[in-house]
Design an enzyme around this catalytic site. Sequence first.
Site, PDB file in Angstrom:
ATOM      1  N   ASN A 133       0.846  -1.187   0.000  1.00 37.87           N
ATOM      2  CA  ASN A 133       0.000   0.000   0.000  1.00 37.87           C
ATOM      3  C   ASN A 133       0.886   1.244   0.000  1.00 37.87           C
ATOM      4  OD1 ASN A 133      -2.885   0.983   0.325  1.00 37.87           O
ATOM      5  ND2 ASN A 133      -1.828   2.159   1.910  1.00 37.87           N
ATOM      6  N   GLU A 196      -0.883   0.880  -5.458  1.00 40.29           N
ATOM      7  CA  GLU A 196      -0.868   2.236  -6.005  1.00 40.29           C
ATOM      8  C   GLU A 196       0.385   2.488  -6.856  1.00 40.29           C
ATOM      9  OE1 GLU A 196      -1.572   1.521  -2.833  1.00 40.29           O
ATOM     10  OE2 GLU A 196      -3.639   2.212  -2.561  1.00 40.29           O
ATOM     11  N   ASP A 245      -6.064  21.805   7.522  1.00 35.96           N
ATOM     12  CA  ASP A 245      -6.304  20.850   6.428  1.00 35.96           C
ATOM     13  C   ASP A 245      -6.808  21.567   5.178  1.00 35.96           C
ATOM     14  OD1 ASP A 245      -6.728  18.405   4.980  1.00 35.96           O
ATOM     15  OD2 ASP A 245      -6.892  17.357   6.878  1.00 35.96           O
TER      16      ASP A 245
HETATM   17 MN    MN Z   1      -4.375   1.123  -1.019  1.00 35.91          MN
END
Ligand code: MN
Length: 423
Positions: A133, A196, A245
Site C-alpha cells: 500500500n 498504487e 487541512d
Molecule cells: Mn491502497
Amino acid sequence: MKDLRDFLKADLVVEEEVDPEYEISAMLHENPRKTILFQRVKGSKLPVVGNLVTSRERMCEALGTTKENYILHVTEAAKRCEGEFSLVDNAPVYERRCSSLEELPILKHFEKDAGRYITSGVVIAKDEEHGRNASVHRMLVLDGHRLAIRLVERHLHEYYKKAEARGEALEIAIVIGMHPALLFASSYSFGINQDELCLASALLGEPIELAKCKTVDLEIPANAEIVIEGRILPHERVDEGPFTDITGTYDKVRKQPVVEVSRIYHRRDAIYHALLPSSVEHRLLMGMPQEPRIFASVAKVARVKNVVLTPGGCSWLHGVVAIEKRGEEDAKRAILAAFEGHPSMKHVVVVDDDIDIFSSEEVEFAIATRFQGDRDLVMLRLVRGSSLDPSAGKTGLTTKLGFDATKPLHNLSAYEKARIPKK
Ligand code: MN
C-alpha cells in the site's frame, strides 16, 4: 525513470536564508501559482521546493494527459496496471544518511498547528493478505526520532490494526520528493488489494525502479529524494493536531499512533518537497484522484461527460457533473450517484454538456437559467459527509444539496441559445 527533478520548473528561486517556521509557508501561500525553490533553509542543509503543482493543467501534464481527457486517461491507466517493477542497487535515495528528523527542513505552516508537519510523505507498507500500500499521511514531528501519524480509516489503518492485534509494529517507509504522478497514484481510491505504485508506473509509462530498504522489509522508488524508515508502534497513541487541512481551517486534536524512526537517507543533493496545506497543490492532489470515481458512479445511471471538484469548494466539497441528458430523471439520478462516488461531497451541480464545467461563470449561468428551487433541488438531510467541513458539526453528519441545472427535455425550445445569423 522520471523523478521530482524532471518535473520541477522553478518560477522563483529564493537565495536568502529562510525560516522553515512560517516564512516558507507564507511565501508559498502568497504565490500559489508559482513553484518556489528555497535554496538556503535555516537549520538544514537541504533546499525546499513548494507549490510543485500549480494548476490543474500542470497536474494533467504530470499524468501525461490534458484536463479534457484526464478522467478517461487515468481510468484506462488504472485498468492496465500490472505489478512489474525492476529492482536496482545503489539507489540515489540511499546516497547519504542523516541522523535525525531535526536535520530535515520540515515546515511549521500555520499559527495554531501543533508543530512541524511532514505533508508530502508517501507511506509505503505491506500486508500478507493485501500486498503493498502507498498512501499520503500527515505526520507531526514529536522529536528527532518520532512522529505522530494521522491514520484515517482506510488501507494503512487496516494494515496497522491487523499488526497491532498481533502485538506487532507495522514497518513503513516514508518517501518524500517524487514525481507528482506518484503522489497522485498514492491518493487514488484503489481497492485494498491493488498496488498504487502499479498505477504510478502506468501513468509514467514505464515500470518504477524500486530499491530495497535498509532496516525494513519494503521497497521504495529508487530515485526519491528522501526516505524515512521506521515502524508504527502498537498500542501507543499521542495527541495529533490541531492541523490546518484542505479547507484552511484547523482540524481537531485526536489520539493517533506513533512512528519510531529507524533510519533516514537522502540523495546527495536532496530537495525536500513542502506541500502547503490548503494550497492549490494540496487541493489538486487530494481532489483530482476522486473525480474518476465520481465519474464511474454517475456512469451507472446516466451518460456522464465530465466531472470536476471545483476550486471554490476546496476541490473536495463541491462538484460539477456534466451529462448528456436522455431522460427527465437522469440529472436527479446523477446527483445521488455523485454523492455515492465521493461521500465527502456536500453540494453538487448537474449540468448539460453544453456547459463548460471548468468555468464557474458558466456553471452559475446554468443555475441562473435552468434551475428552479421547488422542482430541481435534491436535499439529503443529516447524512455522513466530510469531517473537514467546519459547518458539519460534532455529529459528523451534514446536509447535502444537489442542483439539477439541466434543461427539461419537454421544453427545450425555451432554452434555445439565441444566435446571430452570419450576413
Ligand atoms: Mn491502497
